[in-house]
Design an enzyme around this catalytic site. Structure first.
Site, mmCIF file in Angstrom:
data_model
loop_
_atom_site.group_PDB
_atom_site.id
_atom_site.type_symbol
_atom_site.label_atom_id
_atom_site.label_comp_id
_atom_site.label_asym_id
_atom_site.label_seq_id
_atom_site.Cartn_x
_atom_site.Cartn_y
_atom_site.Cartn_z
ATOM 1 N N SER A 12 3.079 57.501 27.499
ATOM 2 C CA SER A 12 3.694 57.672 28.806
ATOM 3 C C SER A 12 4.770 58.750 28.781
ATOM 4 O O SER A 12 5.412 58.996 27.752
ATOM 5 C CB SER A 12 4.308 56.350 29.281
ATOM 6 N N GLU B 56 1.824 64.492 24.209
ATOM 7 C CA GLU B 56 0.750 64.533 25.204
ATOM 8 C C GLU B 56 0.964 63.320 26.087
ATOM 9 O O GLU B 56 0.773 62.190 25.663
ATOM 10 C CB GLU B 56 -0.612 64.514 24.509
ATOM 11 N N CYS C 161 -5.601 59.924 30.810
ATOM 12 C CA CYS C 161 -4.456 60.707 31.283
ATOM 13 C C CYS C 161 -4.886 61.880 32.155
ATOM 14 O O CYS C 161 -4.121 62.347 32.999
ATOM 15 C CB CYS C 161 -3.617 61.192 30.110
ATOM 16 N N LYS D 190 1.302 54.852 13.687
ATOM 17 C CA LYS D 190 1.670 53.643 14.427
ATOM 18 C C LYS D 190 0.756 53.560 15.646
ATOM 19 O O LYS D 190 0.959 54.229 16.636
ATOM 20 C CB LYS D 190 3.134 53.698 14.869
ATOM 21 N N GLU E 131 1.484 58.000 38.282
ATOM 22 C CA GLU E 131 0.314 57.691 37.458
ATOM 23 C C GLU E 131 0.059 56.185 37.475
ATOM 24 O O GLU E 131 0.925 55.396 37.090
ATOM 25 C CB GLU E 131 0.528 58.170 36.025
#
Length: 477
Positions: free
Chosen positions: A227, A248, A282, A174, A379
Site C-alpha cells: 500500500s 511498488e 495494483c 518477509k 484504491e
C-alpha cells in the site's frame, strides 16, 4: 502439509514458544496452516545470516550464480502444479491464473535474470587528468529486505528475488502474513537448487516484522510492494538511515474508451483488466472514461459481463472469479460499495457479498460516477468498476481528468485510431500505458509507478540497477 517453518541461515526454525498465526483458505474461511510470528531476535538472526553469507555469494563467479538461478527455475517448473495449487489455496486466485500466469512468470523471472549475472559491465572513460585510468564496476548492495504483498505472493517475490540474487546480494524475505506458504516453498526450492545457507532467508509474521527489517542497521536495501500508506512510512524510515529503497505501491488505473473504440473488445479487455484476481491487482482497470455517446452501450455490456462471472473455489475448473483474500478485505470492499451508493452513484450490478462460505464479493459496476467520488479516487482493491462519461471532443480535458489522481501506476486506452491512442498515451502520467490490451507483464519490461504509486522500477535492466551500485576505480599510470 506445506512447510510452515522460517528459514534462517541453514536452519528451518520451528515455532517453539513463539506466537503463531493462522493462514486461511479464503474460499472456505478454513485454517490451512499455522505460521510463526517472528520476534526481533529472529529478524536480527536472519539479517546476520544474510550478512555472513554475502561476501562468499558476491564472490561466486557469475556463471555459477547464473547456473544456480537456472536450477531454481527448473525446480519451479518441475513443481509448477504443486506451487500453483498452493498459491490458489492460500491466496484464492483461480488455478488458471496461478498456473497459467503467476508460476510461469516466476520461471521466466529466474531465467531472464540468470542471464544478467554474466553481463554486468562497467565503463572506461578518458578523464581529463593525464596518466589516469578510470573505470567503473557495478557491485551488489549487501543484505536486501524483500517485503511482499498478498495479491500475487510468489510472482511478485520473484520480481525482487531473481535480480537481487543475480547481482550478488543476499536477502531476508518477509511475505504478507495472509499468504506466506508459497514463499516458504520457493525458499525451500532455492536451498534444493544449491544456493548456500544464508543467501535466502524467510521470516514470517505481521507488520512488526516488516518494521524490524526496515529499521535494522544491517539491511542495505528495502524492496517493498504494497500500500501507498505503508510505502510512505518505509520511505521516511529509509530516508533517515539512508537505506536504498524501491517501492511498488497502489494504483487507480484509468481506462479511456474513445468514441471510435471497438466496444466489444473494450468490454472484454476491461473485464479482464478490472476483475483479474477479483480486482486485487495494483494495476487493475477501475475507472472507465467512456465517450458519452458510447457510455450506455459500454455500461450495459460491462455489467452483463460482470454479472455472468462464475464465482467459486479457485481449484474448481468452472471458476472465473475467486474470493477476496480475507474477511477484512471483503469488509473493506463492501464499505466502498456502500459509500458509492451514498455518494449518489448508480449501482448497475453486484454490490454485495456472495452467499456461502469464504470471502466472495459479487462483481460490481457503478454508473453515474463523478471524478470527485471516493470510489473514483481511492484504491478499493476489489471487483468494483466505475463508469464515468466524458465529452469525446474534449481530449485535453479528458487527459486532465484521467491524470487527476494521486496514483500513476498504469492506464489503458481503447481506440481504433492509433494516432489518437498514442497522443493520449503520451500525456497520461503513469508508469505503464497499455493500448487495446489488458495489463500484461514481462521480465524484460520495466514495471513501476509515478506519483504515489512508487519509487523506482522492477524488471529489465532497471531491476539490475535497483540492486547494484556503481564504484569508480582510479589508477595512476
Amino acid at each position: 502439509m506445506p512447510r510452515t517453518q522460517m528459514l534462517i541461515g541453514a536452519d528451518w526454525i520451528e515455532a517453539g514458544d513463539r506466537a503463531t498465526f493462522p493462514s486461511h483458505d479464503p474460499a472456505t474461511g478454513k485454517v490451512i496452516a499455522e505460521l510463526i510470528s517472528a520476534g526481533p531476535a529472529d529478524v536480527d538472526a536472519a539479517v546476520h545470516a544474510a550478512a555472513e553469507a554475502f561476501d562468499d555469494w558476491a564472490a561466486i563467479v557469475p556463471a555459477e550464480r547464473a547456473r544456480l538461478l537456472l536450477r531454481v527455475a527448473d525446480l519451479v517448473e518441475q513443481h509448477a502444479d504443486e506451487l500453483a495449487r498452493l498459491e490458489t489455496t492460500d491466496q484464492g486466485q483461480p488455478l488458471p491464473i496461478s498456473a497459467g500466469f503467476a508460476i510461469p512468470m516466476v520461471i521466466n523471472q529466474f531465467r531472464y535474470h540468470a542471464g544478467w549475472a554474466t553481463k554486468l559491465t562497467g565503463i572506461t572513460v578518458d578523464v581529463s587528468i593525464p596518466d589516469i585510468d578510470y573505470r567503473t564496476r557495478r557491485e551488489p548492495l549487501g543484505v536486501c529486505a524483500l517485503i511482499t504483498p498478498w495479491n500475487f505472493p510468489i510472482m511478485l517475490l520473484a520480481f525482487k528475488l531473481a535480480p537481487a540474487l543475480a547481482t550478488g546480494n543476499t536477502v531476508v524475505i518477509k511475505p504478507a502474513e495472509q499468504t506466506s506458504l508459497s514463499t516458504i516453498r520457493l525458499a525451500e526450492l532455492c536451498r534444493e537448487a544449491g544456493l548456500p545457507p544464508g543467501v535466502v532467508n524467510v521470516v514470517t509474521g505481521g507488520p512488526s516484522v516488516g518494521r524490524a527489517l526496515v529499521e535494522h542497521p544491517g539491511v542495505a536495501k528495502i524492496s517493498f510492494t504494497g500500500s501507498t500508506e505503508v510505502g510512505r512510512e518505509i520511505a521516511a524510515t529509509a530516508g533517515r538511515s539512508l537505506k536504498r529503497v524501491s517501492l511498488e505501491l497502489g494504483g487507480k488505473a484509468p481506462s479511456v474508451i474513445t468514441a471510435d473504440a471497438d466496444i466489444d473488445a473494450a468490454v472484454a479487455g476491461n473485464l479482464m483488466g478490472g476483475l483479474l484476481n477479483s480486482g486485487q491487482v495494483c494495476a487493475a482497470y477501475t475507472r472507465f472514461y467512456v465517450a458519452r455517446r458510447k457510455a450506455d452501450e459500454f455500461t450495459e455490456k460491462l455489467a452483463a459481463g460482470a454479472a455472468a462471472q462464475v464465482l467459486g473455489h479457485g481449484l474448481d475448473p468452472k471458476t472465473q472469479l475467486g474470493p477476496l483474500v480475507s474477511a477484512e478485505q471483503a469488509e473493506r470492499v463492501d464499505s466502498y460499495v456502500r459509500l458509492g451508493e451514498a455518494e449518489g452513484a448508480t449501482l448497475v450490478t453486484g454490490g454485495h457479498r456472495a452467499d456461502g462460505d469464504g470471502y466472495f464479493y459479487q462483481p460490481t459496476v457503478f454508473a453515474g460516477v463523478t471524478d470527485s467520488m471516493r470510489i473514483a479516487r481511492e484504491e478499493i482493491f476489489g471487483p468494483v468498476l466505475s463508469v464515468i462519461p466524458y465529452e469525446d471532443e474534449d481530449e485535453l480535458n479528458l487527459v486532465a481528468r484521467a491524470n487527476d489522481t494521486d496514483y500513476g501506476l498504469a492506464a489503458v486506452i481503447w481506440s481504433t485510431n492509433i494516432r489518437t491512442a498514442n497522443r493520449i498515451a503520451r500525456r497520461i502520467r503513469a508508469g505503464s500505458v497499455y493500448i487495446n490490451m489488458p495489463p500484461l507483464l514481462d521480465p524484460a519490461a520495466a514495471w513501476g509507478g509515478m506519483k504515489a504509486s512508487g519509487l523506482g522500477r522492477e524488471n529489465g535492466f532497471d531491476a539490475i540497477e535497483a540492486f547494484t551500485e556503481v564504484k569508480s576505480i582510479w589508477t595512476a599510470l
